[in-house]
Design an enzyme around this catalytic site. Structure first.
Site, PDB file in Angstrom:
ATOM      1  N   LYS A   1       0.847  -1.197   0.000  1.00 15.03           N
ATOM      2  CA  LYS A   1       0.000   0.000   0.000  1.00 15.03           C
ATOM      3  C   LYS A   1       0.884   1.250   0.000  1.00 15.03           C
ATOM      4  CE  LYS A   1      -0.341  -0.482   5.027  1.00 15.03           C
ATOM      5  NZ  LYS A   1      -1.096  -1.141   6.099  1.00 15.03           N
TER       6      LYS A   1
ATOM      7  N   ARG B   1     -10.607  -0.549  14.838  1.00 13.48           N
ATOM      8  CA  ARG B   1     -10.485   0.265  13.626  1.00 13.48           C
ATOM      9  C   ARG B   1     -11.609  -0.138  12.676  1.00 13.48           C
ATOM     10  NH1 ARG B   1      -4.670   0.579  10.627  1.00 13.48           N
ATOM     11  NH2 ARG B   1      -5.148  -1.599  10.080  1.00 13.48           N
TER      12      ARG B   1
ATOM     13  N   ASP C   1      13.156  23.249  -1.130  1.00 13.50           N
ATOM     14  CA  ASP C   1      13.904  22.615  -2.213  1.00 13.50           C
ATOM     15  C   ASP C   1      15.417  22.567  -1.997  1.00 13.50           C
ATOM     16  OD1 ASP C   1      11.351  22.952  -3.741  1.00 13.50           O
ATOM     17  OD2 ASP C   1      11.967  25.045  -3.555  1.00 13.50           O
TER      18      ASP C   1
HETATM   19  C1  LIG Z   1      -0.364  -2.091   6.711  1.00  6.43           C
HETATM   20  C2  LIG Z   1      -0.936  -3.360   7.117  1.00  6.43           C
HETATM   21  C3  LIG Z   1      -0.121  -4.491   7.307  1.00  6.43           C
HETATM   22  C4  LIG Z   1       1.380  -4.449   7.230  1.00  6.43           C
HETATM   23  O1  LIG Z   1       1.898  -4.017   8.466  1.00  6.43           O
HETATM   24  P1  LIG Z   1       3.467  -3.888   8.735  1.00  6.43           P
HETATM   25  O2  LIG Z   1       3.581  -3.442  10.137  1.00  6.43           O
HETATM   26  O3  LIG Z   1       3.963  -2.848   7.777  1.00  6.43           O
HETATM   27  O4  LIG Z   1       4.052  -5.216   8.450  1.00  6.43           O
HETATM   28  C5  LIG Z   1      -0.756  -5.691   7.603  1.00  6.43           C
HETATM   29  N1  LIG Z   1      -2.100  -5.754   7.729  1.00  6.43           N
HETATM   30  C6  LIG Z   1      -2.909  -4.683   7.568  1.00  6.43           C
HETATM   31  C7  LIG Z   1      -4.366  -4.846   7.737  1.00  6.43           C
HETATM   32  C8  LIG Z   1      -2.355  -3.453   7.273  1.00  6.43           C
HETATM   33  O5  LIG Z   1      -3.160  -2.397   7.143  1.00  6.43           O
END
Ligand SMILES: *Cc1c(COP(=O)(O)O)cnc(C)c1O
Length: 419
Positions: free
Chosen positions: A61, A165, A346
């Site tokens: 992501k 969440r 910059d």
């Molecule tokens: C971002 C995310 C992860 C990855 O977490 P890391 O701490 O970067 O390994 C895993 N599961 C969900 C639901 C996430 O939003």
């Protein structure tokens, strides 16, 4: 006055432009180097921690935590241990499909209905936890069937076990939701997952409670619906390192793919990680200033003595944090050069009084190794008071990314385009 007149320019061996590639001027101002070999090595090291047969979702992501989602997905997709990819939005998923990625992609958060049809057509997996989503997916499935497209919406049910969440409760209400998802036409329940809030802490009691709650809930689902949901997942990077019982069918590896640590509290002994990203610029100006001369906006730094000052053409417009003003340092010719005064949008200035070999055109390392010195993203996070995840994500669009595979440049992105 010609600035260069009084800049000493001794010829020093060992000052160098990095890695063989003939850099065009295009990349002199700034570039990030992303080492795909390091990412693959991090995957291998994590895989060694897993119970055999456990798959891995590569979480890419926010454009692969700023590293570039498409080239990383392309690199990892052929690996048998990679089940697929996790992203945050439908747009991120579509971009990966456009880049030719075929393996499963799960959108880890809520998605808005305007994307549903395309997600179904492109087999992008949904995270579901709201009743209205099930209804909407079923309706769209019906409409698609009317057009001769008989594809089901593939969903992963999100269970909230302590993060508060998103997700249904691991309780009777949650069970009703699971039942409904299993029974709704046009929906195929591929997975179910939860997310740990505190797996990166030294004290694992809270994380273990979440795992137990999830495990119990899975047992209850099986018992009461007679259905075993095939892809069950829980662990993030921190869980992969230190909570083997959180493996289930799949783990979700994010930050550690990139060779970064989930938190300061994690033992550095449990895993070997190689940072994938390094970040470079070039000195564009060197001058001497007299004692009493202020440097940068606000004159927050005033030279206590005659000094040699170099200008680096990078700033917070590139994602280099302004909060490093007067605190951070960069590496020039294998030595630490402190940041003087405020980081501008910059540009910023560094002290090279003691680095006589530093001159215009010399490489500046903002993240990475130079000689015996190293600046990690964790260190930058510490110095700037920001989280290392945040720093990676904020690397700006203005920063070209150069991808290295087997020690050679394999692709380049100028922020918008790969070529
Ligand atoms: C971002 C995310 C992860 C990855 O977490 P890391 O701490 O970067 O390994 C895993 N599961 C969900 C639901 C996430 O939003």
């Amino acid at each position: 006055m010609q600035a260069n007149e009084f800049v000493p320019r001794p010829k020093v061996e060992g000052c160098r432009q990095e890695w063989g590639m003939k850099m065009t001027d295009r990349f002199r101002r700034i570039y990030a180097k992303i080492d795909l070999d390091a990412i693959r090595k991090n995957v291998e090291n994590m895989k060694a921690k897993l119970v055999p047969g456990t798959g891995m979702m590569a979480v890419i992501k926010a454009d692969g935590y700023g590293h570039g989602a498409a080239p990383i997905a392309g690199e990892l997709e052929p690996l048998p241990e990679i089940w697929g990819f996790g992203v945050a939005t439908a747009e991120e998923a579509f971009a990966l499909r456009e880049a030719g990625i075929k393996k499963p992609i799960l959108v880890l958060g809520y998605t808005f209905p305007h994307s549903y049809e395309r997600m179904i057509r492109e087999e992008v997996r949904f995270t579901v936890f709201r009743n209205d989503t099930l209804l909407q997916l079923s309706q769209i499935g019906g409409e698609l069937a009317g057009k001769g497209v008989f594809q089901k919406a593939m969903v992963h049910i999100k269970v909230d076990t302590g993060m508060s969440r998103i997700g249904v409760g691991a309780d009777g209400g949650g069970l009703d939701f699971v039942r409904k998802a299993l029974e709704t036409d046009g929906i195929s329940v591929e997975g179910i997952f939860t997310h740990m809030a505190r797996a990166d802490e030294e004290d694992k009691s809270s994380a273990k409670k979440q795992i137990a709650l999830f495990d119990d809930f899975l047992g209850r689902i099986e018992k009461e619906t007679g259905h075993k949901i095939p892809v069950r997942h829980c662990a993030n990077s921190a869980g992969i390192f230190e909570l083997p019982e959180a493996g289930f069918d799949l783990v979700r590896a994010g930050i550690a793919l990139y060779g970064l640590w989930p938190s300061q509290e994690m033992s550095r002994e449990t895993m070997h990680l190689t940072p994938a990203l390094s970040f470079y610029s070039t000195i564009v100006y060197v001058k001497e200033i007299e004692a009493g001369t202020p440097v940068s906006y606000g004159g927050t730094f005033v030279a206590p003595k005659r000094m040699r000052v170099a200008t680096v053409p990078v700033g917070y417009g590139d994602g280099y944090p302004r909060s490093l003003s007067g605190k951070g340092f960069v590496l020039v010719c294998g030595k630490k050069a402190p940041i003087l005064g405020r980081v501008c949008m910059d540009q910023f200035m560094i002290d090279v009084t003691e680095i006589l070999e530093a001159r215009e055109g010399e490489q500046v390392t903002l993240i990475g190794r130079d000689g015996g010195e190293q600046i990690t993203m964790e260190l930058l996070g510490d110095m700037s008071g920001r989280f290392n995840y945040e720093f990676a994500c904020d690397l700006g669009k203005r920063v070209p990314r150069i991808y290295i595979k087997e020690g050679k440049v394999c692709s380049i992105s100028d922020g918008c385009q790969y070529f």
